[in-house]
Structure formats: structure tokens, C-alpha cells
Scaffold this active site. Structure first.
Site, PDB file in Angstrom:
ATOM      1  N   HIS A 100       1.762   4.749  -2.760  1.00 50.58           N
ATOM      2  CA  HIS A 100       1.956   6.199  -2.569  1.00 50.58           C
ATOM      3  C   HIS A 100       3.331   6.622  -3.099  1.00 50.58           C
ATOM      4  O   HIS A 100       3.449   7.664  -3.754  1.00 50.58           O
ATOM      5  CB  HIS A 100       1.886   6.563  -1.084  1.00 50.58           C
ATOM      6  CG  HIS A 100       0.531   6.408  -0.467  1.00 50.58           C
ATOM      7  ND1 HIS A 100      -0.624   6.879  -1.066  1.00 50.58           N
ATOM      8  CD2 HIS A 100       0.142   5.852   0.712  1.00 50.58           C
ATOM      9  CE1 HIS A 100      -1.657   6.607  -0.273  1.00 50.58           C
ATOM     10  NE2 HIS A 100      -1.231   5.984   0.803  1.00 50.58           N
ATOM     11  N   HIS A 154       0.846  -1.204   0.000  1.00 50.26           N
ATOM     12  CA  HIS A 154       0.000   0.000   0.000  1.00 50.26           C
ATOM     13  C   HIS A 154       0.883   1.257   0.000  1.00 50.26           C
ATOM     14  O   HIS A 154       0.681   2.167  -0.816  1.00 50.26           O
ATOM     15  CB  HIS A 154      -0.915  -0.016   1.230  1.00 50.26           C
ATOM     16  CG  HIS A 154      -1.723   1.231   1.398  1.00 50.26           C
ATOM     17  ND1 HIS A 154      -3.065   1.315   1.069  1.00 50.26           N
ATOM     18  CD2 HIS A 154      -1.392   2.471   1.853  1.00 50.26           C
ATOM     19  CE1 HIS A 154      -3.499   2.535   1.313  1.00 50.26           C
ATOM     20  NE2 HIS A 154      -2.505   3.260   1.802  1.00 50.26           N
ATOM     21  N   GLU A 155       1.853   1.289   0.905  1.00 48.29           N
ATOM     22  CA  GLU A 155       2.699   2.490   1.010  1.00 48.29           C
ATOM     23  C   GLU A 155       3.493   2.725  -0.271  1.00 48.29           C
ATOM     24  O   GLU A 155       3.663   3.867  -0.702  1.00 48.29           O
ATOM     25  CB  GLU A 155       3.643   2.378   2.213  1.00 48.29           C
ATOM     26  CG  GLU A 155       2.941   2.339   3.561  1.00 48.29           C
ATOM     27  CD  GLU A 155       1.940   3.458   3.783  1.00 48.29           C
ATOM     28  OE1 GLU A 155       2.173   4.586   3.293  1.00 48.29           O
ATOM     29  OE2 GLU A 155       0.907   3.204   4.418  1.00 48.29           O
ATOM     30  N   HIS A 175      -5.201   7.700  -2.147  1.00 45.38           N
ATOM     31  CA  HIS A 175      -6.142   6.689  -1.655  1.00 45.38           C
ATOM     32  C   HIS A 175      -7.312   6.468  -2.608  1.00 45.38           C
ATOM     33  O   HIS A 175      -7.822   7.411  -3.215  1.00 45.38           O
ATOM     34  CB  HIS A 175      -6.668   7.094  -0.275  1.00 45.38           C
ATOM     35  CG  HIS A 175      -5.679   6.814   0.811  1.00 45.38           C
ATOM     36  ND1 HIS A 175      -5.534   7.596   1.931  1.00 45.38           N
ATOM     37  CD2 HIS A 175      -4.755   5.817   0.933  1.00 45.38           C
ATOM     38  CE1 HIS A 175      -4.574   7.098   2.699  1.00 45.38           C
ATOM     39  NE2 HIS A 175      -4.080   6.028   2.109  1.00 45.38           N
TER      40      HIS A 175
END
Lengths: 167, 78
Positions: free
Chosen positions: A121, A117-118, A127
Site C-alpha cells: 500500500h 502487505h502494508e 487490495h
């Protein structure tokens, strides 16, 4: 899916990463594998290639420490954060060392899932409001062995970097 | 229905400051009214993002989402 304001992305497909320190919750090998596997989630569907370095400054600096002006909040709550692509701190991913991270157990937070997930980014995705998407902001356990990148995330990352080309 | 315990409100305020850019208001004469208004707007923004019923009120569903472990990156572009 959504991207950050201004749609920042890396201007090269060859990126470096460095694991600056480790969590005591897992072995070094498990952390290394989790990070490698999390980056490969994105590499499999784009032309991006990731190379690990062990010294100097990498595009994506990974640490178990907030290391910036945004402190963490102890156990639970915020698990990690990462910065959108840019020089210096851009792309860096920080994991809350107060969390209990695991290799694959649901009795803790699976580091592979949090890291994947990170790194979304780190590569330019913001998101998603699609439940079940990797880039949805809340943590949800999935067995790492059964994980496959949801279509919303694939569309998002390919909107920035294009598709993986098989020659 | 709305939840009125101070601890939940404090937690919600902290959450909205962290992830929805809720700001501190310094003008004391109108701060309370404007804070309430801003809080409502930020709650609406959050409820819309998560696909909840948009009420602007701190209901159970919204509060439960705020208590879930999550990423520290704001949901709205800073």
C-alpha cells in the site's frame, strides 16, 4: 492486482523509512529484520531502493500505533493499515499494537508478512482479489523462509515502477 | 442460509462501514429501507470482490470472511 484511484506512486526510486517505535512482542533486532526483509520483497522486483533513517521524517514512517484518525480495534480484526504514496502521512504504515506479532511462528501474526502487505500500500498497490496474492486483504500464514512474491503482486508493482534492472 | 443474529448483523454493518464505505443514513423516514438496500448493495460488492456467490445476503461464507484478521485499508477506493 489493483492500484489506488488516480494511481498514486512515488516520483523517485530512492525512498527512506524510519521505525518510530517497537512492539514488545519481538526483539528490536527481529523487528528491524522483519521490516528490512519486507521492503526487500518489493525492491527485488523493481528499481526501488530503501534507506533506513533514525531521525527526522522518512517517506515511510513505521509505528506500532494507529497515529491517525483511524483507530484500531483491539486483538484480531484489523492488524495494520498504510497510506498510499503522497507527502506527509502518505506511505506511512501503522501496526496494531494489540496484536501479537511474531518473527516466524504461526502462533501469532508474522510481522514480515503483515509489513510486506502494508508496504505494498505504501508503494501504491490497493487490495487484490486474487487468493494467495500478498495484497489479498486477509492474513494467511506462510513461512517467511519459504515466501516468494506471487506473480499478481509482481505485475502490480511493476505496473507502477517497472522491472528491476540488472546491470 | 442467511444469518439473522443481531451480533452478526452489527458486526457486518461495522465491517461494511470500515471496508466498503457503507454510510450512516440520517433521514429517519426512509432510513431503514435505504439502509437495508445499501447493505444489500455493499454485501454484493464484497461478495463480488471475494469471488463468492453474489446474493446480497449475509450468508455463512460472507460472515466467515468478515471474521478473518485483515488489513485495515478499505477494499474499495475512498
Amino acid at each position: 492486482y489493483s492500484t489506488f484511484k488516480g494511481k498514486p506512486k512515488w516520483q523517485t526510486n530512492k525512498l527512506t523509512y524510519r521505525i518510530v517505535n517497537y512492539t514488545p512482542d519481538m526483539s528490536v533486532a527481529e523487528v528491524d529484520t522483519s521490516m528490512e526483509k519486507a521492503l526487500q520483497v518489493w525492491a527485488k522486483v523493481t528499481p526501488l531502493k530503501f534507506t533506513r533513517i533514525n531521525r527526522g521524517t522518512a517517506d515511510i514512517m513505521i509505528s506500532f500505533d494507529h497515529g491517525d484518525a483511524y483507530p484500531f480495534d483491539g486483538p484480531e480484526g484489523t492488524l495494520a493499515h498504510a497510506f498510499a504514496p503522497s507527502p506527509a502521512i502518505g506511505g506511512d504504515a501503522h501496526f496494531d499494537d494489540d496484536e501479537f506479532f511474531t518473527f516466524r511462528s504461526s502462533r501469532g501474526f508474522v510481522l514480515f508478512l503483515v509489513a510486506a502487505h502494508e508496504f505494498g500500500h505504501s508503494l501504491g498497490l490497493s487490495h487484490s482479489n486474487v487468493r494467495g496474492a500478498l495484497m489479498f486483504p486477509t492474513y494467511s500464514f506462510t513461512s517467511p523462509d519459504r515466501f516468494s512474491l506471487p506473480s499478481d503482486d509482481i505485475r502490480g508493482i511493476q505496473s507502477l515502477y517497472g522491472k528491476h534492472m540488472i546491470l | 442460509g442467511p444469518i439473522s443474529q443481531p451480533s452478526d448483523k452489527d458486526e457486518a454493518t461495522h465491517y461494511l462501514k470500515s471496508f466498503y464505505n457503507l454510510t450512516d443514513l440520517t433521514d429517519e423516514t426512509t432510513a431503514v429501507r435505504r439502509e437495508a438496500s445499501q447493505m444489500t448493495e455493499k454485501l454484493k460488492e464484497m461478495q463480488k470482490f471475494f469471488g463468492f456467490k453474489v446474493t446480497g445476503k449475509l450468508d455463512k461464507e460472507t460472515m466467515e470472511m468478515m471474521k478473518k484478521p485483515r488489513c485495515g485499508v478499505p477494499d474499495v477506493a475512498a
